[in-house]
Scaffold this active site. Structure first.
Site, PDB file in Angstrom:
ATOM      1  N   ARG A 159     -16.818  22.025  67.533  1.00  0.00           N
ATOM      2  CA  ARG A 159     -17.514  21.444  66.192  1.00  0.00           C
ATOM      3  C   ARG A 159     -16.522  20.613  65.405  1.00  0.00           C
ATOM      4  NH1 ARG A 159     -16.086  25.832  61.191  1.00  0.00           N
ATOM      5  NH2 ARG A 159     -13.895  26.153  61.590  1.00  0.00           N
ATOM      6  N   ASP A 177     -20.426  40.538  56.322  1.00  0.00           N
ATOM      7  CA  ASP A 177     -19.814  39.892  57.600  1.00  0.00           C
ATOM      8  C   ASP A 177     -19.768  41.247  58.719  1.00  0.00           C
ATOM      9  OD1 ASP A 177     -18.700  38.401  59.562  1.00  0.00           O
ATOM     10  OD2 ASP A 177     -16.587  38.253  58.152  1.00  0.00           O
ATOM     11  N   HIS A 197     -23.461  29.170  64.835  1.00  0.00           N
ATOM     12  CA  HIS A 197     -23.335  29.714  63.476  1.00  0.00           C
ATOM     13  C   HIS A 197     -24.356  29.169  62.507  1.00  0.00           C
ATOM     14  CE1 HIS A 197     -21.102  30.898  59.827  1.00  0.00           C
ATOM     15  NE2 HIS A 197     -19.733  31.096  60.405  1.00  0.00           N
ATOM     16  N   GLU A 203     -26.661  34.490  63.259  1.00  0.00           N
ATOM     17  CA  GLU A 203     -25.999  33.863  64.206  1.00  0.00           C
ATOM     18  C   GLU A 203     -26.201  34.409  65.845  1.00  0.00           C
ATOM     19  OE1 GLU A 203     -21.823  33.077  63.293  1.00  0.00           O
ATOM     20  OE2 GLU A 203     -22.511  33.496  61.079  1.00  0.00           O
ATOM     21  N   GLN A 219      -9.748  28.216  64.039  1.00  0.00           N
ATOM     22  CA  GLN A 219     -10.957  28.948  63.627  1.00  0.00           C
ATOM     23  C   GLN A 219     -12.274  28.403  64.104  1.00  0.00           C
ATOM     24  OE1 GLN A 219     -10.871  31.635  61.679  1.00  0.00           O
ATOM     25  NE2 GLN A 219     -13.081  31.770  60.976  1.00  0.00           N
TER      26      GLN A 219
END
Length: 352
Positions: free
Chosen positions: A161, A278, A231, A328, A156
């Protein structure tokens, strides 16, 4: 002595380690076309289809297996830039401006976890369930999504990250501290995404702004494709927060069914967060305005990110959803880079 991490294996070491770890797994990597989000758009998404790698093999490719340590000396940083130990004993860089602003950036994930303005208020938000163990991405601040935004063939939001970046440069420009972090491919990344790349992330702290510049360079002999995003978690009162600037954008709304986003067009001048949100906004303007519900107006200005995402998990994260919203900057439509090509995008967050 403080240890910071820098990955520097040779191309041959990458291949040798990856072949060893993937022994017994399918070795072929294929590209597959997926359908456009909109029939009226000529967007073709290209994703790598990756072999199924046993977890035991992935553990052989963990981040520390390809890291080399370097001691930090006084010449490594400059005025307003300090490397120290953060939560979970992870190294972090602290930027302090002459105006009294401060920002924290963890080398793990190149994640900016804090941006405090002169009155002491932190503009960013880190979730209470965030883990600082060098294994799981930091949940909050400004995490990277690269080389994949959202779910897909690899983990994901990609691996950037979830890897250690290196501090490669720092300077102070008229009281503004500036650092540059670097990430290169490793056996860990190549086990998921078999390409050679170099990412540079420049962070600048000013009186009322926090600016970033992300550059992705293809250092491979073959082309690759990626999607990306910053994000960003903003501290907010979710019932009072709102975003302006997205009216008229094409949308992919995942509120009802995340696996089957509903296409549409944003009709609202002011977008709020009344429940689960979302939504992807394609071809978004380069300036958005966030009212965080705490008395602050934040300008999000960018170049080359092109798309935007709004997110709040609502009761799926009962402990914290009331205290943040995610706005974002993103590149949802695929970026394709040939050998020696690069892509750069900038973001400026400014308190008005």
């Amino acid at each position: 002595m403080l240890i910071i991490w820098s990955s520097a294996p040779s191309f041959g070491q990458w291949n040798e380690t990856a072949r060893s770890a993937c022994s017994g797994c399918p070795s072929a990597f294929h590209l597959a076309e997926v359908l456009s989000f909109f029939s009226s758009m000529s967007t073709v998404s290209m994703f790598a289809v990756f072999p199924s790698i046993p977890s035991s093999k992935l553990r052989q490719l963990n981040r520390s297996s390809v890291m080399s340590s370097a001691s930090l000396n006084k010449e490594s940083t400059c005025e307003g830039v300090r490397v120290t130990e953060g939560l979970g004993n992870l190294p972090k860089v602290v930027l302090t401006s002459v105006h009294g602003c401060e920002a924290d950036i963890y080398l793990f994930g190149a994640c900016i976890t804090s941006w405090k303005i002169p009155n002491g208020k932190d503009v960013l938000f880190v979730r209470p369930d965030a883990v600082f163990n060098g294994q799981k991405p930091i949940s909050g601040g400004i995490p990277h999504c690269f080389p994949q935004f959202g779910p897909g063939p690899i983990q994901q939001h990609g691996f950037a990250r979830n890897m250690d970046w290196s501090l490669v440069d720092s300077e102070n420009v008229e009281g503004k501290p500036v650092i540059t972090l670097e990430l290169k491919d490793s056996p860990y990344s190549r086990a998921m995404w078999d390409f050679s790349f170099r990412a540079l992330y420049k962070v600048t702290l000013d009186l009322t702004s926090l600016s970033t510049e992300l550059t992705i360079a293809n250092t491979d002999r073959k082309a690759f494709s990626f999607t990306a995003a910053l994000h960003t978690y903003f501290r907010a009162s979710v019932t009072a927060a709102s975003v302006r600037g997205l009216k008229g954008c094409k949308t992919l709304n995942k509120d009802l069914d995340p696996k089957n986003p509903r296409e549409g067009e944003e009709e609202r001048d002011v977008i709020t967060f009344p429940g689960f949100v979302d939504c992807i906004y394609l071809d978004a303007p380069n300036e958005l305005y966030l009212e965080n519900g705490l008395g602050d107006t934040i300008l999000l200005k960018n170049t080359n990110w092109l798309d935007a995402v709004l997110w709040n998990p609502h009761v799926q994260m009962e402990a914290s959803y009331r205290d943040f919203v995610c706005v974002e900057n993103a590149k949802i439509k695929v970026v394709q880079l040939g050998p020696e090509q690069s892509w750069t995008a900038t973001q400026q967050l400014r308190i008005l």
